[in-house]
Design an enzyme around this catalytic site. Structure first.
Site, short mmCIF file in Angstrom:
data_model
loop_
_atom_site.label_atom_id
_atom_site.label_comp_id
_atom_site.label_asym_id
_atom_site.label_seq_id
_atom_site.Cartn_x
_atom_site.Cartn_y
_atom_site.Cartn_z
N ARG A 56 0.77 -1.19 -0.06
CA ARG A 56 -0.07 0.03 0.02
C ARG A 56 1.00 1.23 -0.05
O ARG A 56 0.43 2.28 -0.63
CB ARG A 56 -0.96 -0.06 1.13
CG ARG A 56 -1.94 1.28 1.05
CD ARG A 56 -3.03 1.31 2.00
NE ARG A 56 -3.12 0.55 3.21
CZ ARG A 56 -2.51 0.55 4.36
NH1 ARG A 56 -1.88 1.56 4.51
NH2 ARG A 56 -2.79 -0.36 5.15
N TYR A 111 -8.96 23.39 -14.33
CA TYR A 111 -9.34 22.03 -14.71
C TYR A 111 -11.08 21.94 -13.93
O TYR A 111 -10.70 21.96 -12.71
CB TYR A 111 -8.74 20.99 -14.47
CG TYR A 111 -9.20 19.50 -14.60
CD1 TYR A 111 -9.33 18.97 -15.82
CD2 TYR A 111 -9.29 18.72 -13.39
CE1 TYR A 111 -10.01 17.91 -15.87
CE2 TYR A 111 -9.92 17.52 -13.77
CZ TYR A 111 -10.25 17.09 -14.82
OH TYR A 111 -10.77 15.53 -15.00
N ASP A 164 -0.37 22.86 -11.85
CA ASP A 164 -0.98 21.46 -12.62
C ASP A 164 -0.40 21.82 -14.07
O ASP A 164 -0.77 22.56 -14.85
CB ASP A 164 -2.37 21.52 -12.47
CG ASP A 164 -3.04 20.79 -13.41
OD1 ASP A 164 -2.47 20.14 -14.09
OD2 ASP A 164 -4.37 20.41 -13.16
N LYS A 220 -3.09 11.97 -19.24
CA LYS A 220 -2.97 12.60 -20.36
C LYS A 220 -1.62 12.20 -20.99
O LYS A 220 -1.40 11.11 -21.63
CB LYS A 220 -3.23 14.01 -20.04
CG LYS A 220 -4.34 14.16 -19.19
CD LYS A 220 -5.78 13.69 -19.53
CE LYS A 220 -6.94 13.69 -18.44
NZ LYS A 220 -7.11 14.77 -17.62
#
Ligand SMILES: *Cc1c(COP(=O)(O)O)cnc(C)c1O
Length: 388
Positions: free
Chosen positions: A57, A109, A181, A206
């Site tokens: 994890r 976004y 970003d 992307k």
């Protein structure tokens, strides 16, 4: 895994990305390293973990290989890969102390903007939206009290460009961090950390992966400070780590990222020029056009291209824009961006009320098909859309 032999030499970013840092499996000498899928690791007789891995994890060797490439590409001190771009961004926001003051862009976004508008307050964050292209407005807002400035450039879906070096200076003067970003700029065109940013975020769903078949996100930091340690702990405790198979696919995508991004940029610039003089197009929004309000900043900040994203505003308003989208054959009517296939979307329908997106706008994610085919298909759809 042996250490990455290429890392020590002065090879270019592109060469290192193509070879995923030149990591070679010491056992088989395989050119492509294996995917590490074990979630658990054997302790030595003295109970210690010699490899540094204990449980899946928190960490994974394949994910670490991907992170090494991204850290190199962004010139950072460390990188973390996440299960999505959203979880990468939210790990930053949720690791800030309660009461933290955030400046966010008025155009950004949509899903992140919606989270900042609707959810951030309940997590103890104070958010103010500002026009990040207006440096005086950013300075005034930062000096009124700010812990983190979040920017996106070029920004969805209007493709304004933020001067990262200038905003970094404003942030640091105010005692704040700058997080960027950089999804649409890609690590090929812009390196925010070299311009003064503290954290860079990508939706690797992307351009980094580039094939519309993985959801993933990454963060790269300039320094491994206390905030970074909190982000790392949050990823482990919330289970935000990217899976090993996805990490492998993203690395495979990265091997061709430079070629894909250059091809997408060339297509976008070509289409932007052609649609600028198209009788059925009212406006083309693209940082590569000399008429773009931040063209000069983009030319300075973006190396080798202005990105694969542009928007066109269709004459005739919303109905014509939707009818145009209905008429494409080669372009695909789909959300998302940054894949090898070209996508088009009527963005206002997606974003709904409160969006700064005009309703005559079609967002175009240019893929790597032939520019002539992309132009002809959209040109035909525009003519059919008006005729309807
Ligand atoms: C897609 C995207 C995100 C969100 O990333 P996911 O991988 O979809 O969670 C964030 N910012 C930008 C600019 C994006 O395009």
């Amino acid at each position: 895994m042996s250490d990455a032999p290429h890392q020590k030499k002065n090879f270019g970013e592109e060469s290192l990305a193509v070879q995923a840092m030149g990591v070679v499996d010491p056992q088989t000498h395989a050119v492509v390293p294996p995917i590490h899928i074990s979630t658990t690791f054997i302790r030595d007789a003295d109970n210690a973990y010699r490899s540094g891995f204990a449980y899946g994890r928190a960490d994974n060797a394949t994910v670490r290989e991907l992170e090494a490439v991204l850290k190199m590409l962004e010139h950072g001190a460390a990188s973390l890969a996440f299960g999505s771009g959203m979880s990468a961004a939210l790990a930053v926001f949720l690791s800030l102390p309660r009461g933290a003051r955030l400046l966010a862009p008025s155009v950004m976004y949509w899903a992140l903007r919606r989270w900042l508008m609707n959810e951030a307050t309940s997590h103890g964050l104070q958010v103010r939206f500002v026009n990040m292209e207006d440096l005086d407005a950013v300075r005034a807002a930062a000096q009124a009290g700010c812990d983190l400035i979040w920017v996106e450039t070029p920004s969805n879906p209007l493709w304004g460009v933020v001067d990262l070096a200038a905003v970094a200076e404003v942030a640091h003067e105010a005692g704040a961090r700058l997080a960027v970003d950089s999804t649409c700029a890609t690590p090929v065109l812009t390196q925010p950390l070299l311009l003064g940013a503290d954290i860079v975020m990508h939706s690797a769903s992307k351009y980094i992966n580039g094939h519309s078949d993985v959801v993933a996100g990454v963060l790269v930091t300039r320094t491994t400070d206390e905030l970074w340690e909190r982000i790392e702990k949050m990823r482990a405790s919330h289970g935000m780590l990217l899976g090993p198979f996805e990490a492998f696919l993203v690395m495979r995508g990265l091997r061709t990222m430079h070629l894909r991004v250059r091809a997408a940029c060339a297509n976008a610039l070509d289409l932007a020029h052609r649609f600028q003089s198209h009788p059925l197009v009212a406006d083309v929004l693209y940082p590569g056009l000399a008429t773009h309000p931040q063209h000069e900043i983009a030319s300075r900040q973006m190396k080798g291209g202005f990105g694969g994203m542009l928007s066109v505003r269709v004459r005739g308003g919303e109905a014509t824009a939707i009818a145009t989208a209905a008429g494409v054959r080669l372009w695909k009517r789909a959300t998302s961006l940054g894949g090898v296939e070209s996508l088009l979307e009527h963005r206002a329908s997606v974003e709904g009320a409160g969006s700064p997106c005009p309703d005559d706008l079609l967002r175009l994610s240019c893929g790597i098909e032939l520019a002539d085919d992309l132009y002809a298909d959209l040109d035909a759809a525009l003519r059919a859309g008006v005729a309807r």
